[in-house]
Design a protein around this motif. Structure first.
Motif, PDB file in Angstrom:
ATOM      1  N   GLY A 272       8.713   6.180   6.760  1.00  0.00           N
ATOM      2  CA  GLY A 272       8.235   7.544   6.911  1.00  0.00           C
ATOM      3  C   GLY A 272       9.345   8.500   7.305  1.00  0.00           C
ATOM      4  N   GLY A 273       9.386   9.669   6.681  1.00  0.00           N
ATOM      5  CA  GLY A 273      10.429  10.651   6.925  1.00  0.00           C
ATOM      6  C   GLY A 273      11.554  10.585   5.913  1.00  0.00           C
ATOM      7  N   ASP A 274      11.636   9.472   5.155  1.00  0.00           N
ATOM      8  CA  ASP A 274      12.642   9.343   4.104  1.00  0.00           C
ATOM      9  C   ASP A 274      12.218  10.058   2.826  1.00  0.00           C
ATOM     10  OD1 ASP A 274      14.471   7.810   5.568  1.00  0.00           O
ATOM     11  OD2 ASP A 274      13.441   5.934   5.073  1.00  0.00           O
ATOM     12  N   SER A 275      10.963  10.516   2.765  1.00  0.00           N
ATOM     13  CA  SER A 275      10.458  11.173   1.561  1.00  0.00           C
ATOM     14  C   SER A 275      11.383  12.284   1.094  1.00  0.00           C
ATOM     15  CB  SER A 275       9.082  11.778   1.829  1.00  0.00           C
ATOM     16  OG  SER A 275       8.072  10.819   1.689  1.00  0.00           O
ATOM     17  N   GLY A 276      11.593  12.325  -0.211  1.00  0.00           N
ATOM     18  CA  GLY A 276      12.428  13.362  -0.809  1.00  0.00           C
ATOM     19  C   GLY A 276      13.887  13.009  -0.855  1.00  0.00           C
TER      20      GLY A 276
ATOM     21  N   VAL B  17      14.539  11.138  -6.319  1.00  0.00           N
ATOM     22  CA  VAL B  17      14.163  11.473  -4.948  1.00  0.00           C
ATOM     23  C   VAL B  17      13.019  10.556  -4.508  1.00  0.00           C
ATOM     24  CG1 VAL B  17      14.913  13.843  -5.254  1.00  0.00           C
ATOM     25  CG2 VAL B  17      12.514  13.297  -5.606  1.00  0.00           C
ATOM     26  N   THR B  18      13.076  10.114  -3.263  1.00  0.00           N
ATOM     27  CA  THR B  18      12.117   9.154  -2.733  1.00  0.00           C
ATOM     28  C   THR B  18      10.708   9.724  -2.731  1.00  0.00           C
ATOM     29  OG1 THR B  18      13.848   8.232  -1.321  1.00  0.00           O
ATOM     30  CG2 THR B  18      11.558   7.712  -0.742  1.00  0.00           C
ATOM     31  N   SER B  19       9.775   8.946  -3.284  1.00  0.00           N
ATOM     32  CA  SER B  19       8.373   9.344  -3.290  1.00  0.00           C
ATOM     33  C   SER B  19       7.612   8.623  -2.188  1.00  0.00           C
ATOM     34  CB  SER B  19       7.743   9.050  -4.654  1.00  0.00           C
ATOM     35  OG  SER B  19       6.350   9.288  -4.639  1.00  0.00           O
ATOM     36  N   GLY B  20       7.518   7.302  -2.268  1.00  0.00           N
ATOM     37  CA  GLY B  20       6.778   6.543  -1.267  1.00  0.00           C
ATOM     38  C   GLY B  20       7.014   5.064  -1.445  1.00  0.00           C
TER      39      GLY B  20
ATOM     40  N   TYR C  63       9.509   3.729  -4.253  1.00  0.00           N
ATOM     41  CA  TYR C  63       9.443   4.373  -5.559  1.00  0.00           C
ATOM     42  C   TYR C  63      10.139   5.732  -5.498  1.00  0.00           C
ATOM     43  CZ  TYR C  63       5.902   0.829  -6.441  1.00  0.00           C
ATOM     44  OH  TYR C  63       5.247  -0.367  -6.588  1.00  0.00           O
ATOM     45  N   PHE C  64      10.836   6.077  -6.604  1.00  0.00           N
ATOM     46  CA  PHE C  64      11.461   7.407  -6.628  1.00  0.00           C
ATOM     47  C   PHE C  64      11.151   8.135  -7.931  1.00  0.00           C
ATOM     48  CE2 PHE C  64      15.023   4.649  -8.121  1.00  0.00           C
ATOM     49  CZ  PHE C  64      15.435   5.322  -9.271  1.00  0.00           C
ATOM     50  N   GLN C  65      11.129   9.452  -7.809  1.00  0.00           N
ATOM     51  CA  GLN C  65      10.920  10.336  -8.952  1.00  0.00           C
ATOM     52  C   GLN C  65      12.280  10.590  -9.605  1.00  0.00           C
ATOM     53  OE1 GLN C  65       7.815  12.426  -9.858  1.00  0.00           O
ATOM     54  NE2 GLN C  65       9.101  12.388 -11.693  1.00  0.00           N
ATOM     55  N   PRO C  66      12.452  10.251 -10.895  1.00  0.00           N
ATOM     56  CA  PRO C  66      13.752  10.452 -11.540  1.00  0.00           C
ATOM     57  C   PRO C  66      14.217  11.903 -11.479  1.00  0.00           C
ATOM     58  CG  PRO C  66      12.393   8.989 -12.857  1.00  0.00           C
ATOM     59  CD  PRO C  66      11.504   9.530 -11.772  1.00  0.00           C
ATOM     60  N   VAL C  67      15.493  12.097 -11.153  1.00  0.00           N
ATOM     61  CA  VAL C  67      16.001  13.438 -10.903  1.00  0.00           C
ATOM     62  C   VAL C  67      16.141  14.261 -12.174  1.00  0.00           C
ATOM     63  CG1 VAL C  67      18.468  12.844 -11.047  1.00  0.00           C
ATOM     64  CG2 VAL C  67      17.719  14.724  -9.576  1.00  0.00           C
TER      65      VAL C  67
ATOM     66  N   LYS D 181       0.876  -1.169   0.000  1.00  0.00           N
ATOM     67  CA  LYS D 181       0.000   0.000   0.000  1.00  0.00           C
ATOM     68  C   LYS D 181       0.915   1.221   0.000  1.00  0.00           C
ATOM     69  CE  LYS D 181      -3.684   2.489   0.048  1.00  0.00           C
ATOM     70  NZ  LYS D 181      -4.372   2.695  -1.241  1.00  0.00           N
ATOM     71  N   PRO D 182       1.449   1.585  -1.183  1.00  0.00           N
ATOM     72  CA  PRO D 182       2.394   2.711  -1.227  1.00  0.00           C
ATOM     73  C   PRO D 182       1.791   3.974  -0.650  1.00  0.00           C
ATOM     74  CG  PRO D 182       2.347   1.543  -3.326  1.00  0.00           C
ATOM     75  CD  PRO D 182       1.197   1.033  -2.515  1.00  0.00           C
ATOM     76  N   ARG D 183       2.597   4.712   0.043  1.00  0.00           N
ATOM     77  CA  ARG D 183       2.154   5.960   0.642  1.00  0.00           C
ATOM     78  C   ARG D 183       3.321   6.929   0.656  1.00  0.00           C
ATOM     79  NH1 ARG D 183       4.150   2.441   3.906  1.00  0.00           N
ATOM     80  NH2 ARG D 183       5.328   3.038   5.772  1.00  0.00           N
ATOM     81  N   PRO D 184       3.074   8.197   0.589  1.00  0.00           N
ATOM     82  CA  PRO D 184       4.177   9.151   0.721  1.00  0.00           C
ATOM     83  C   PRO D 184       4.793   9.043   2.112  1.00  0.00           C
ATOM     84  CG  PRO D 184       2.205  10.200  -0.179  1.00  0.00           C
ATOM     85  CD  PRO D 184       1.786   8.856   0.315  1.00  0.00           C
ATOM     86  N   PHE D 185       6.102   9.158   2.184  1.00  0.00           N
ATOM     87  CA  PHE D 185       6.782   9.060   3.479  1.00  0.00           C
ATOM     88  C   PHE D 185       6.786  10.418   4.174  1.00  0.00           C
ATOM     89  CE2 PHE D 185       9.118   5.388   1.420  1.00  0.00           C
ATOM     90  CZ  PHE D 185       8.433   4.425   2.150  1.00  0.00           C
TER      91      PHE D 185
END
Length: 501
Positions: free
Chosen positions: A323-327, A339-342, A354-358, A181-185
């Motif tokens: 949680g808290g690792d987001s970004g 950057v870390t998404s969730g 999952y990460f957003q490509p830089v 259950k992916p969630r933003p951190f």
């Protein structure tokens, strides 16, 4: 260039192709020991296996790009095998199979091309608004030549209906039962903590000129940020979430961008660039909750269906997070990835992140990644122990780039930037007139974004212009001061070998 040397270069061209990676991985001695240690811990490798894997991954980037262009619409995708020591290429034609073998890759026959799989995934993206929240995401899975839809065990019927209504019904689309259950951190140097509006904690992704990039869900435009030490830090100038999950923060004058990612073991990992790693490549991440963790890249262009809406174009990894690792930073070797998404799970039970490509973030906001050449630059040493030099320190467009005795002057201090350029005096190394011909001279010129200004220093010591697929070469093997540099077919010879000092 005499006929004998030209013949030698032609004869060796096939064997040097695999030594021209698109990733600007530094020589093996430049690989951070923290990266190697974390890879040993999380991937079960020895130090030598980790080092060899990083070098192999760097070499395969160029091969993939070459085959993608050569095979065109018949290309079936490319990925590293499970042990990370060989590039596998999906082929759909006999010509493609032969091309893959010539390039040193392992051909694997597949039913659908990468383009066909991407089209199925795009159909699912168009229907994302109607996907129920128990459908957790979807992505192209190249090794299985399929499109995977992740759903809870009780939601299989919903997932199948979603696939059908999206127009993506095809035997290549498969529903996989997943308790993710992916969630933003949200709980919140790269990887350091920062705070949004004095409360929410996230992690810095990568420093850029004037600030840093991070996750979009951490805070909206005009939100204020404070550093890990509580000091005032900056303001969110751009933010997108959902659909995307990226943001950038402009910092005040008390904060300086450094080309580092914190390894949570008292050291920093150097960032040299942002060349994109491939499927099954090793990747490590840094975040303010779980620190430094490694895994591999499992899929790209993944759509993750968060409760607040879908986010497109993410990359999936089994490097754990919480949680808290987001970004926070994702890095492969010394190359920034995203950057870390969730994700799901944590670093006690495992899970997916999952990460957003830089590179997308840098492009959207016009940002410049801070890399290890950003302060002062380094000498690039070649034939006879001499340096790449700007003639008479002249900064005018068209100034010759030459070989000269190393003297520590600014005319010999070069910086690899995140956009792939190689700079001195704030200007770019450039192939004259954008030529791809043997013998085209190298000059200094205003940076324009032209492919003629892209250069990659491979682990084998080749300084390559990817547009021409040719090496920076000392003309006629002449080691005298003032000899012009040019591009020439890569032959692995001493007048084409360079190293940073």
């Amino acid at each position: 260039m005499n006929r004998r040397l030209h013949a030698l270069r032609t004869a060796t061209a096939l064997f040097t192709t695999l030594a021209l990676p698109g990733a600007a991985l530094a020589a093996s001695e430049d690989i951070s020991p923290e990266v190697l240690t974390a890879m040993q811990r999380d991937l079960g490798l020895t130090a030598e296996q980790a080092r060899q894997r990083l070098e192999t991954e760097a070499l395969t980037v160029h091969t993939e790009r070459t085959l993608r262009g050569e095979l065109g619409t018949s290309f079936g995708g490319a990925w590293l095998n499970e042990t990370g020591d060989r590039l596998v290429v999906g082929v759909t034609t006999a010509a493609g199979e032969q091309a893959a073998r010539r390039a040193g890759a392992e051909p694997r026959w597949v039913t659908r091309t990468e383009r066909e799989l991407d089209a199925l995934k795009e159909a699912l993206d168009r229907g994302a608004d109607v996907a129920s929240k128990d459908i957790h995401g979807w992505y192209v899975d190249l090794p299985t030549n399929s499109v995977v839809v992740l759903a809870r065990d009780a939601a299989v019927v919903n997932a199948e209906r979603f696939v059908a209504e999206s127009g993506a019904a095809d035997t290549a689309v498969r529903v996989v039962i997943s308790q993710e259950k992916p969630r933003p951190f949200y709980d919140l140097r790269g990887g350091d903590a920062y705070y949004i509006n004095g409360n929410t904690r996230c992690s810095i992704g990568f420093p850029v000129a004037g600030g840093f990039v991070t996750a979009g869900h951490c805070g909206g435009v005009n939100s204020s940020t404070q550093g890990h030490n509580g000091a005032g830090q900056g303001t969110v100038r751009g933010s997108s979430f959902p659909n995307n999950d990226y943001a950038w923060v402009q910092v005040n004058g008390n904060w300086a961008s450094q080309p580092w990612v914190y390894n949570y073991a008292g050291g920093n990992v150097i960032v040299a660039g942002s060349a994109e790693a491939g499927i099954n490549a090793s990747v490590c991440r840094s975040g303010s909750t779980t620190g430094w963790r490694c895994g591999v890249i499992q899929a790209k262009n993944v759509t993750v269906n968060y409760d607040v809406g879908p986010v497109y174009g993410l990359t999936r990894s089994n490097a754990c997070a919480a949680g808290g690792d987001s970004g926070g930073s994702f890095i492969s070797g010394n190359q920034a990835q995203g950057v870390t998404s969730g994700g799901s799970g944590d670093c006690n039970t495992g899970g997916t992140t999952y990460f957003q490509p830089v590179n997308e973030i840098l492009s959207v906001y016009g940002l410049s990644l801070t890399t290890n050449g950003g302060s002062g630059g380094r000498e690039i040493v070649g034939l006879a122990g001499k340096c790449i030099d700007v003639d008479h320190s002249n900064t005018a467009n068209g100034t010759a780039i030459q070989l000269w005795d190393c003297n520590g002057s600014n005319a010999q201090k070069w910086t690899f930037h995140g956009d792939g350029t190689l700079r001195a005096f704030g200007k770019c190394m450039d192939v004259t007139w954008g030529s791809t011909a043997n013998g085209a001279l190298i000059q200094l010129h205003d940076c324009t974004g032209n492919p003629a200004q892209q250069f990659v220093l491979s682990g084998a010591g080749d300084l390559v212009n990817p547009q021409a697929n040719k090496c920076v070469d000392v003309s006629e093997w002449n080691s005298n001061n003032g000899t012009r540099l040019q591009i020439w077919e890569c032959a692995g010879t001493a007048n084409q070998k360079w190293y940073l000092r």
